[in-house]
Design an enzyme around this catalytic site. Structure first.
Site, PDB file in Angstrom:
ATOM      1  N   GLU A 279       0.850  -1.205   0.000  1.00 61.15           N
ATOM      2  CA  GLU A 279       0.000   0.000   0.000  1.00 61.15           C
ATOM      3  C   GLU A 279       0.880   1.248   0.000  1.00 61.15           C
ATOM      4  O   GLU A 279       0.571   2.238  -0.667  1.00 61.15           O
ATOM      5  CB  GLU A 279      -0.946   0.018   1.199  1.00 61.15           C
ATOM      6  N   TRP A 282       1.714   1.870  -3.421  1.00 60.75           N
ATOM      7  CA  TRP A 282       0.716   2.616  -4.210  1.00 60.75           C
ATOM      8  C   TRP A 282       0.893   4.122  -4.005  1.00 60.75           C
ATOM      9  O   TRP A 282       0.683   4.921  -4.915  1.00 60.75           O
ATOM     10  CB  TRP A 282      -0.708   2.181  -3.839  1.00 60.75           C
ATOM     11  N   TRP A 310     -20.068  12.488 -20.244  1.00 58.34           N
ATOM     12  CA  TRP A 310     -20.584  12.766 -18.893  1.00 58.34           C
ATOM     13  C   TRP A 310     -21.865  13.571 -18.983  1.00 58.34           C
ATOM     14  O   TRP A 310     -22.091  14.288 -19.966  1.00 58.34           O
ATOM     15  CB  TRP A 310     -19.556  13.580 -18.086  1.00 58.34           C
ATOM     16  N   ASN A 348     -10.963   3.118   2.835  1.00 61.55           N
ATOM     17  CA  ASN A 348     -10.562   2.958   1.440  1.00 61.55           C
ATOM     18  C   ASN A 348     -11.587   2.212   0.587  1.00 61.55           C
ATOM     19  O   ASN A 348     -11.900   2.618  -0.527  1.00 61.55           O
ATOM     20  CB  ASN A 348      -9.211   2.248   1.363  1.00 61.55           C
ATOM     21  N   TRP A 366     -15.465  12.521 -12.759  1.00 63.25           N
ATOM     22  CA  TRP A 366     -14.658  12.196 -11.579  1.00 63.25           C
ATOM     23  C   TRP A 366     -14.035  13.452 -10.969  1.00 63.25           C
ATOM     24  O   TRP A 366     -13.789  13.513  -9.755  1.00 63.25           O
ATOM     25  CB  TRP A 366     -13.579  11.153 -11.908  1.00 63.25           C
ATOM     26  N   TRP A 389      -9.167   8.523  -7.819  1.00 61.76           N
ATOM     27  CA  TRP A 389     -10.340   8.846  -8.650  1.00 61.76           C
ATOM     28  C   TRP A 389     -10.187   8.314 -10.059  1.00 61.76           C
ATOM     29  O   TRP A 389     -11.117   7.742 -10.632  1.00 61.76           O
ATOM     30  CB  TRP A 389     -10.602  10.355  -8.645  1.00 61.76           C
TER      31      TRP A 389
HETATM   32  C1  LIG Z   1     -11.393   7.840  -4.782  1.00 60.90           C
HETATM   33  C2  LIG Z   1     -10.196   7.725  -3.856  1.00 60.90           C
HETATM   34  C3  LIG Z   1      -9.589   8.875  -3.371  1.00 60.90           C
HETATM   35  C4  LIG Z   1      -8.484   8.785  -2.510  1.00 60.90           C
HETATM   36  N1  LIG Z   1      -7.914   9.942  -2.041  1.00 60.90           N
HETATM   37  C5  LIG Z   1      -6.825   9.871  -1.234  1.00 60.90           C
HETATM   38  C6  LIG Z   1      -6.209  11.057  -0.743  1.00 60.90           C
HETATM   39  O1  LIG Z   1      -6.588  12.183  -1.061  1.00 60.90           O
HETATM   40  N2  LIG Z   1      -5.155  10.910   0.115  1.00 60.90           N
HETATM   41  C7  LIG Z   1      -4.663   9.684   0.485  1.00 60.90           C
HETATM   42  O2  LIG Z   1      -3.707   9.615   1.257  1.00 60.90           O
HETATM   43  N3  LIG Z   1      -5.218   8.556  -0.009  1.00 60.90           N
HETATM   44  C8  LIG Z   1      -6.279   8.597  -0.843  1.00 60.90           C
HETATM   45  N4  LIG Z   1      -6.840   7.435  -1.300  1.00 60.90           N
HETATM   46  C9  LIG Z   1      -6.194   6.146  -1.002  1.00 60.90           C
HETATM   47  C10 LIG Z   1      -6.653   5.424   0.276  1.00 60.90           C
HETATM   48  O3  LIG Z   1      -8.042   5.368   0.334  1.00 60.90           O
HETATM   49  C11 LIG Z   1      -6.122   6.053   1.561  1.00 60.90           C
HETATM   50  O4  LIG Z   1      -4.728   6.280   1.456  1.00 60.90           O
HETATM   51  C12 LIG Z   1      -6.356   5.176   2.787  1.00 60.90           C
HETATM   52  O5  LIG Z   1      -7.720   4.880   2.916  1.00 60.90           O
HETATM   53  C13 LIG Z   1      -5.846   5.877   4.019  1.00 60.90           C
HETATM   54  O6  LIG Z   1      -6.143   5.140   5.163  1.00 60.90           O
HETATM   55  P1  LIG Z   1      -4.988   4.456   6.017  1.00 60.90           P
HETATM   56  O7  LIG Z   1      -3.897   5.421   6.287  1.00 60.90           O
HETATM   57  O8  LIG Z   1      -5.652   3.808   7.181  1.00 60.90           O
HETATM   58  O9  LIG Z   1      -4.475   3.357   5.001  1.00 60.90           O
HETATM   59  P2  LIG Z   1      -3.593   2.054   5.256  1.00 60.90           P
HETATM   60  O10 LIG Z   1      -4.366   0.899   4.695  1.00 60.90           O
HETATM   61  O11 LIG Z   1      -3.139   1.965   6.644  1.00 60.90           O
HETATM   62  O12 LIG Z   1      -2.367   2.284   4.263  1.00 60.90           O
HETATM   63  C14 LIG Z   1      -1.140   2.896   4.674  1.00 60.90           C
HETATM   64  C15 LIG Z   1      -0.796   4.044   3.764  1.00 60.90           C
HETATM   65  O13 LIG Z   1      -0.597   3.598   2.428  1.00 60.90           O
HETATM   66  C16 LIG Z   1      -1.037   4.594   1.512  1.00 60.90           C
HETATM   67  N5  LIG Z   1      -2.123   4.057   0.703  1.00 60.90           N
HETATM   68  C17 LIG Z   1      -3.018   3.107   1.057  1.00 60.90           C
HETATM   69  N6  LIG Z   1      -3.849   2.844   0.019  1.00 60.90           N
HETATM   70  C18 LIG Z   1      -3.471   3.658  -0.989  1.00 60.90           C
HETATM   71  C19 LIG Z   1      -3.932   3.865  -2.323  1.00 60.90           C
HETATM   72  N7  LIG Z   1      -4.944   3.168  -2.840  1.00 60.90           N
HETATM   73  N8  LIG Z   1      -3.317   4.798  -3.089  1.00 60.90           N
HETATM   74  C20 LIG Z   1      -2.273   5.500  -2.604  1.00 60.90           C
HETATM   75  N9  LIG Z   1      -1.781   5.342  -1.358  1.00 60.90           N
HETATM   76  C21 LIG Z   1      -2.376   4.443  -0.562  1.00 60.90           C
HETATM   77  C22 LIG Z   1      -1.558   5.766   2.325  1.00 60.90           C
HETATM   78  O14 LIG Z   1      -0.525   6.712   2.464  1.00 60.90           O
HETATM   79  C23 LIG Z   1      -1.884   5.103   3.654  1.00 60.90           C
HETATM   80  O15 LIG Z   1      -1.834   5.992   4.739  1.00 60.90           O
HETATM   81  C24 LIG Z   1      -7.967   7.506  -2.166  1.00 60.90           C
HETATM   82  C25 LIG Z   1      -8.575   6.361  -2.659  1.00 60.90           C
HETATM   83  C26 LIG Z   1      -9.681   6.466  -3.492  1.00 60.90           C
HETATM   84  C27 LIG Z   1     -10.331   5.207  -4.014  1.00 60.90           C
END
Ligand SMILES: Cc1cc2nc3c(=O)[nH]c(=O)nc-3n(C[C@H](O)[C@H](O)[C@H](O)COP(=O)(O)OP(=O)(O)OC[C@H]3O[C@@H](n4cnc5c(N)ncnc54)[C@H](O)[C@@H]3O)c2cc1C
Length: 479
Positions: A279, A282, A310, A348, A366, A389
């Protein structure tokens, strides 16, 4: 005696801060400064929830720096002008900062670096927000990566293995530092106090980040792979806003995970840690994409989506408002949008569901969803938000294919089978039995007071989305 200015931006921590570390090691005196210049990040100046976070994060940083000996100076306005005046006023020999990757910021930083060097100062930036710089990785053909798995495989050999830097202490201050502004002068907090939910949910700052990491390692890491998809369970790290504001570094996370794996070598734990590292991968990938494709916050990476049909703003305005307020009549979507409004964060899995609902079932661009997230998320991050997005809408790198339309009812039944998440955020549905909580309109009883029927028929709107997709499909999509 030489003096260095450390220009804090989104690296609001003392530990593992290369710019600060370098300044303390190489100079006798250090002046930490934060310059508020949101217009320099336009059109992506921080939204309302981010400004709330920034206020509290700066307060925490200022307290930590004061304890270490060098108080934080807060200024406002043109960054270059402020840095130049400050360097002159305190006779600084150097200005150090940690790198960011958004186009508006990199453009500004390059200009500032050149100007300060032309003034005879040492101006130097450091890697602190990412594990691998976006320009360090290229495909065999010399292009940026557009697919995650090969990107992350290639990143594997470059991942830093060094220990994170410790917080420097004490930090010798500059005796004749000019007076700065009080933090409140930046006007970051809302005038109407809507931030009660945020205050309940978060503790911005380096200590808050450390506490969450500790909690994650102790209580959640061992089950991360399975439980991370369950929105009712506190199974993820919730470190996203702390990572965005640089209160903790990805290198610190890697090091802590390595220690965790060394302490307990159970095969299950190692697999879960690997999942978490992915993650973080990502996050790296999103920054790689944003750096190489700086147009993507506004425009789809896959160009064919420029002609996607759209709906028009005047036709979708009311639906967009219902989505923003968590009043679509589809429980998982509404629960997610209300969690976002209340706490500045959304799980997420639910982010994917609400984004799919907006772009596919409602055929709303989007970019509208990304804008709303930008204003309401405490972790709003241009790279991750854009990628999230575009991935869900099907127009980004390594995206979910457009024809994958999340079914919010199946997602709800699968990932929140007892409706615990729904009931937490939608008190109107609290009394419904489990079998109807995911789709209350199917209950033989009248809908609970205050809860509307669905805004759109899910099956018909799915068909409409797939027809719209026909307009941009290419022969390659059919192969
Ligand atoms: C439509 C959409 C919009 C999003 N907008 C953002 C946003 O503005 N900022 C943001 O930080 N994340 C965003 N995310 C990704 C993700 O949802 C969040 O990073 C995550 O939910 C944060 O929770 P956590 O720290 O508990 O994640 P954990 O599951 O604990 O993951 C650890 C870290 O990994 C990174 N991470 C995890 N999943 C993703 C992912 N899919 N893409 C990129 N990095 C990821 C984050 O930095 C996160 O803090 C988005 C996802 C979607 C589908």
């Amino acid at each position: 005696m030489t003096t260095a200015i450390v220009w804090f931006r989104r690296d609001l921590r003392l530990a593992d801060n290369p710019a600060l570390h370098h300044a303390v090691r190489r100079h006798e005196r250090v002046l930490p400064v934060y310059i508020h210049a949101p217009e320099e990040e336009a059109p992506w100046a921080p939204g309302a929830a981010s400004r709330w976070w920034l206020h509290h994060s700066l307060a925490a940083l200022a307290a930590d720096l004061a304890k270490a000996g060098a108080p934080l100076l807060i200024l406002r306005g043109d960054s270059l002008r402020n840095l130049r005046e400050l360097a002159r006023a305190v006779g600084a020999a150097a200005v150090y900062w940690n790198r960011l990757y958004e186009a508006a910021v990199t453009g500004r930083d390059t200009r500032i670096k050149q100007a300060l060097r032309a003034d005879g100062l040492e101006a130097k930036s450091f890697k602190a927000a990412l594990l691998v710089e976006p320009w360090e990785l290229k495909t065999g053909g010399g292009a940026p990566y557009r697919v995650f798995t090969p990107f992350w495989r290639a990143a594997g050999v470059l991942l830093p293995r060094q220990a994170p830097l410790t917080a420097p202490r004490p930090i010798a201050p500059v005796p004749n530092s000019p007076a700065g502004l009080p933090l409140t002068a930046l006007g970051l907090l809302p005038e109407i106090p809507w931030d009660g939910g945020l205050r309940q949910a978060w503790m911005p700052g380096e200590a808050g980040a450390r506490a969450l990491l500790q909690r994650f390692c102790r209580d959640a890491a061992a089950d991360y792979g399975k439980a991370r998809d369950l929105p009712a369970v506190d199974a993820t790290s919730r470190l996203s806003p702390h990572l965005h504001f640089g209160e903790i570094s990805p290198l610190q996370l890697l090091a802590r995970l390595r220690r965790l794996a060394d302490e307990d070598t159970a095969a299950g734990l190692i697999a879960n840690i690997e999942h978490y590292r992915r993650e973080l991968g990502w996050r790296e990938f999103s920054h790689h994409l944003l750096f190489h494709f700086p147009q993507t916050p506004q425009r789809p990476l896959l160009e064919k989506f420029e002609r996607f049909p759209w709906r028009r703003p005047k036709d979708y305005a009311a639906d967009l408002r219902a989505w923003q307020r968590g009043r679509t009549g589809v429980p998982l979507v509404d629960a997610g949008m209300r969690q976002l409004w209340h706490s500045g964060w959304m799980h997420n899995r639910v982010r994917m569901v609400v984004a799919s609902f907006l772009t596919k079932n409602l055929l709303i661009p989007w970019q509208e969803g990304a804008r709303w997230f930008w204003d309401t998320l405490v972790d709003a991050d241009l790279a991750n938000n854009t990628q999230g997005w575009q991935w869900t809408a099907g127009c980004g790198a390594d995206a979910a294919p457009y024809f994958r339309v999340f079914n919010p009812l199946l997602q709800s039944a699968r990932f929140d089978p007892r409706g615990a998440y729904l009931r937490r955020w939608l008190p109107e549905l609290a009394q419904l039995p489990d079998e109807f909580v995911h789709a209350p309109w199917r209950s033989p009883q009248a809908l609970p007071a205050g809860y509307a029927p669905p805004l759109t028929d899910l099956a018909a709107s799915r068909r409409r989305a797939l027809e719209a997709y026909g307009a941009v499909k290419t022969p390659a999509d059919l192969a």
